[in-house]
Design an enzyme around this catalytic site. Structure first.
Site, PDB file in Angstrom:
ATOM      1  N   SER A 153       6.700   5.560   0.969  1.00  0.00           N
ATOM      2  CA  SER A 153       5.664   6.257   0.226  1.00  0.00           C
ATOM      3  C   SER A 153       5.018   7.253   1.162  1.00  0.00           C
ATOM      4  O   SER A 153       5.349   7.323   2.340  1.00  0.00           O
ATOM      5  CB  SER A 153       4.606   5.264  -0.252  1.00  0.00           C
ATOM      6  OG  SER A 153       3.913   4.749   0.864  1.00  0.00           O
ATOM      7  N   LYS A 154       4.121   8.017   0.638  1.00  0.00           N
ATOM      8  CA  LYS A 154       3.466   9.012   1.478  1.00  0.00           C
ATOM      9  C   LYS A 154       2.764   8.367   2.669  1.00  0.00           C
ATOM     10  O   LYS A 154       2.691   8.929   3.742  1.00  0.00           O
ATOM     11  CB  LYS A 154       2.461   9.807   0.653  1.00  0.00           C
ATOM     12  CG  LYS A 154       3.157  10.806  -0.250  1.00  0.00           C
ATOM     13  CD  LYS A 154       2.228  11.361  -1.304  1.00  0.00           C
ATOM     14  CE  LYS A 154       3.070  12.051  -2.376  1.00  0.00           C
ATOM     15  NZ  LYS A 154       2.305  12.361  -3.576  1.00  0.00           N
ATOM     16  N   ARG A 155       2.283   7.153   2.450  1.00  0.00           N
ATOM     17  CA  ARG A 155       1.607   6.457   3.533  1.00  0.00           C
ATOM     18  C   ARG A 155       2.601   5.940   4.566  1.00  0.00           C
ATOM     19  O   ARG A 155       2.250   5.670   5.690  1.00  0.00           O
ATOM     20  CB  ARG A 155       0.794   5.279   2.989  1.00  0.00           C
ATOM     21  CG  ARG A 155      -0.437   5.702   2.243  1.00  0.00           C
ATOM     22  CD  ARG A 155      -1.104   4.561   1.538  1.00  0.00           C
ATOM     23  NE  ARG A 155      -0.608   4.212   0.223  1.00  0.00           N
ATOM     24  CZ  ARG A 155      -0.227   5.000  -0.754  1.00  0.00           C
ATOM     25  NH1 ARG A 155      -0.178   6.253  -0.566  1.00  0.00           N
ATOM     26  NH2 ARG A 155       0.152   4.571  -1.920  1.00  0.00           N
ATOM     27  N   HIS A 156       3.854   5.806   4.156  1.00  0.00           N
ATOM     28  CA  HIS A 156       4.857   5.261   5.059  1.00  0.00           C
ATOM     29  C   HIS A 156       5.749   6.319   5.675  1.00  0.00           C
ATOM     30  O   HIS A 156       6.886   6.055   6.018  1.00  0.00           O
ATOM     31  CB  HIS A 156       5.728   4.243   4.326  1.00  0.00           C
ATOM     32  CG  HIS A 156       5.059   2.927   4.146  1.00  0.00           C
ATOM     33  ND1 HIS A 156       4.215   2.676   3.105  1.00  0.00           N
ATOM     34  CD2 HIS A 156       5.068   1.808   4.893  1.00  0.00           C
ATOM     35  CE1 HIS A 156       3.755   1.445   3.204  1.00  0.00           C
ATOM     36  NE2 HIS A 156       4.257   0.903   4.287  1.00  0.00           N
ATOM     37  N   GLY A 157       5.230   7.501   5.763  1.00  0.00           N
ATOM     38  CA  GLY A 157       6.014   8.531   6.423  1.00  0.00           C
ATOM     39  C   GLY A 157       7.041   9.183   5.536  1.00  0.00           C
ATOM     40  O   GLY A 157       8.034   9.706   6.016  1.00  0.00           O
TER      41      GLY A 157
END
Length: 471
Positions: free
Chosen positions: A243-247
Site C-alpha cells: 500500500s502507499k504506506r508500505h512503499g
RNA sequence: GCACCCUUCGUCUAGUGGUCCAGGACGCCGGCCUUUCACGCCGGAAACACGGGUUCGAGUCCCGUAGGGUGUACCA
C-alpha cells in the site's frame, strides 16, 4: 482480425499514480500480447467520477511510456461508453436476466448490519427479484440487478489459479446499474472487454472472485467469456499488502531513484514469473519466453536489493553513449544544469570505468562528480586525510615530473608514476591515493590514471596546483 | 463470520513421484585480484510450515492443522 488473435488490456482506474503492482500487471499483459503477436490495449476505468482525475490519467500514460510499455490504438475512456453500458443493462432487463430493485440503501445497510450481528451471511437477497412489475412503486429510484442463478456452480478455468469454483448461492444479485443510471464496475468491465474483443484478461488475483460474478454477466448476455489469468499480488518487504504506506511508490519514483526501465521490466517480470534459472534478460528475451504457464501462484515480496543488483547489471550492459544520454535526460528531469559538450565527451570516454561502479543513475552521477563539477574541489573529510603530512610535498615533486610527461595516456602516466614511487621508495598506494583525492576530492573513483587521461593534462595539473596552493 | 487463493534458503525462484543428503540468483560471510572503490573470480552458511495418509518411493498426489493473503460496496 482473426478470431484467435490475442488481445489483452490493462485497465487501471485513474485515482492516483501508476504504482508498482499496476505496472507489473501491465507488463504481464504487454509481454503476453507481444509474445503472441496480438494487441495490448489500454482502458482507463474512470466511471467513478468523484475519484477519477485527469492528472492521474496523465500520470498513468507517462508511467507506461517511461516503462516502455507501448499500447495499441487509443486509450479508451470507460466513462465515454456509459450509454452502451446502459443499453446492455436494458437488454438484460428485456431478456429477463436482470430486474429492477427498489430497495433503498438504508434497507440494505440495515439488513447487512443485522445479518452480521446474528452471524448470518450478509448476502442481500432482494425482495424485488421476482416481483410483479405492477407492484413497482411509481417514480421511485431503482437499481438494476443481475438475476443470478441461485443454484449450481460457477466455475472459472483460470490459466494461473487453475479451476476454481463457487456455489452460486454464495454470490448475490450484483448491481449492474446504479440508481443514477451509471454502470457499476462489474457491468462496465464485461461490456467493454466484450466490445473490445479482449481474449485474455490478465489482472491481479484480488479480482478472482469478481471473475465468478462477471462470468454470470457474460452468461446472461450469451457472450463468450475471455480466458482469465489472475496473477498473484506483490507484497511489501514486510509481507503485508503493498500500500502507499508500505512503499508502493509511483513508477516515477523508481525513475527518480535512478533505475533503468529495462532493469525494472526485468525485475518485475521475474517477480512471479520464471524461465528456468534465467535472472538477467532483455525484454526481447522476455517476450520470446513469456507464457502464463510459468506464472507462479503465490505472492512475492518486493526486494530493492535485488532490483538494484539487476539495475547495475543493466547499466554495465548499456553502451557508453546511451548511458551518457540517459544521464543527460536524468539530469534534465531533476532540473539540474545540463551537461555541456565537453563534459559529455569526457563522460563517454570515462564511462567504461564509471559504469562498473554504479548500481543506479544516481550513483553514476555521484561517481562522475569529478567530471561534472568545477574545480577547485573541497575534499571530503576522510579524503582530506590523504592530503595531510608530507603528501603535498610528494605531490608537488610528482607534479614537476608530470609537467614534463611526453604522452598523456593512462598507460604512460602509470609508468611514470610507478617510476616516481620507486625513486621515492614509497608504495604506489602512498602516492595514488593523495593523487586521487587531489584530482577528484574523493577516496573512491575509477583508476587514477584513467582519471588523469580523461581530465587531460591542463585540468590535471590545474587540480594539482589547487592542492599545492591550499593552506 | 463466510467464500476463495497461497505456503521450497532472509528474499526472488528451479523443481510437474525416483537422477533432490533440493539447483540458481540477490543479500550475507570468507578469500583472490588490486592505486581506492567497484567489477570479476573462488569458496561458505542458509529452505521443502506442521501432522496424517496414498505409494516400493513424496518437495512433488490426497486430507487436516497452523500461518499468510484476497474478496464479501449503488469503489474499481
Amino acid at each position: 482480425m482473426p478470431a484467435d488473435t490475442v488481445i489483452t488490456r490493462f485497465a487501471p482506474s485513474p485515482t492516483g499514480f501508476l504504482h508498482i503492482g499496476g505496472a507489473r500487471t501491465a507488463l504481464f499483459n504487454w509481454l503476453f500480447a507481444r509474445h503472441n503477436k496480438g494487441e495490448f490495449l489500454l482502458r482507463i476505468e474512470d466511471t467513478d467520477r468523484a475519484r477519477s482525475t485527469p492528472e492521474a490519467t496523465e500520470a498513468i500514460f507517462a508511467g507506461l511510456k517511461w516503462l516502455g510499455l507501448d499500447w495499441d490504438g487509443e486509450a479508451v475512456s470507460q466513462f465515454s461508453r456509459i450509454a452502451r453500458h446502459g443499453e446492455v443493462a436494458a437488454e438484460m432487463l428485456a431478456r429477463g436476466t436482470a430486474y429492477k430493485c427498489f430497495a433503498t440503501r438504508d434497507e440494505i445497510d440495515a439488513f447487512r448490519t443485522e445479518a452480521r450481528a446474528e452471524g448470518r451471511p450478509p448476502l442481500f437477497l432482494s425482495p424485488w427479484r421476482d416481483a410483479d412489475p405492477s407492484t413497482h412503486p411509481q417514480g421511485a429510484e431503482f437499481t438494476i440487478r443481475l438475476k443470478a442463478p441461485r443454484e449450481g456452480k460457477v466455475v472459472v478455468e483460470d490459466k494461473v489459479q487453475g479451476r476454481v469454483e463457487w456455489d452460486a448461492s454464495s454470490l448475490d444479485d450484483l448491481i449492474l446499474l446504479r440508481s443514477d443510471a451509471t454502470p457499476t464496475y462489474m457491468l462496465a468491465v464485461v461490456v467493454d472487454d466484450h466490445d473490445m474483443a479482449v481474449s485474455h484478461v490478465i489482472r491481479g488475483d484480488d479480482h478472482l472472485t469478481n471473475a465468478a460474478r462477471q462470468i454470470l454477466i457474460y452468461r446472461a448476455m450469451g457472450w463468450q467469456a475471455p480466458v482469465f489469468a489472475h496473477i498473484p499480488l506483490i507484497h511489501g518487504p514486510d509481507g503485508a499488502k503493498l500500500s502507499k504506506r508500505h512503499g508502493a511508490l509511483g513508477i516515477e519514483a523508481y525513475r527518480d531513484l535512478g533505475y533503468l526501465p529495462a532493469a525494472l521490466r526485468n525485475y518485475l517480470a521475474r517477480l512471479g514469473w520464471s524461465h528456468g534459472d534465467d535472472e538477467f534478460f532483455t525484454s526481447a528475451q522476455a517476450i520470446e519466453w513469456f507464457g502464463l504457464e510459468q506464472v507462479g501462484k503465490s505472492a512475492a515480496r518486493f526486494d530493492f536489493a535485488k532490483l538494484e543488483n539487476l539495475n547495475g547489471r543493466h547499466i554495465r550492459a548499456t553502451p557508453d553513449g546511451d548511458l551518457v544520454t540517459a544521464l543527460d535526460e536524468f539530469i534534465a528531469a531533476q532540473h539540474k544544469p545540463p551537461l555541456d559538450a565537453a563534459r559529455k565527451a569526457m563522460l563517454t570516454q570515462a564511462m567504461p570505468g564509471l559504469k562498473d561502479r554504479a548500481k543506479t543513475l544516481v550513483e553514476l552521477i555521484d561517481i562522475s562528480h569529478y567530471i561534472i563539477s568545477e574545480r577547485p574541489f573541497h575534499p571530503e573529510e576522510k579524503a582530506a586525510k590523504h592530503l595531510a603530512g608530507d603528501a603535498p610535498a610528494t605531490l608537488a615533486r610528482l607534479t614537476v615530473r608530470l609537467q614534463n610527461a611526453r604522452r598523456w595516456t593512462a598507460g604512460s602516466l602509470e609508468e611514470s608514476v610507478r617510476a616516481f614511487a620507486e625513486e621515492e621508495q614509497i608504495k604506489l598506494g602512498r602516492i595514488a591515493q593523495p593523487l586521487r583525492v587531489a584530482l577528484t576530492g574523493r577516496t573512491v573513483s575509477p583508476g587514477v590514471f584513467e582519471v588523469m587521461e580523461t581530465l587531460g593534462r591542463d585540468e590535471t595539473l590545474a587540480r594539482l596546483g589547487d592542492v599545492a596552493a591550499a593552506p
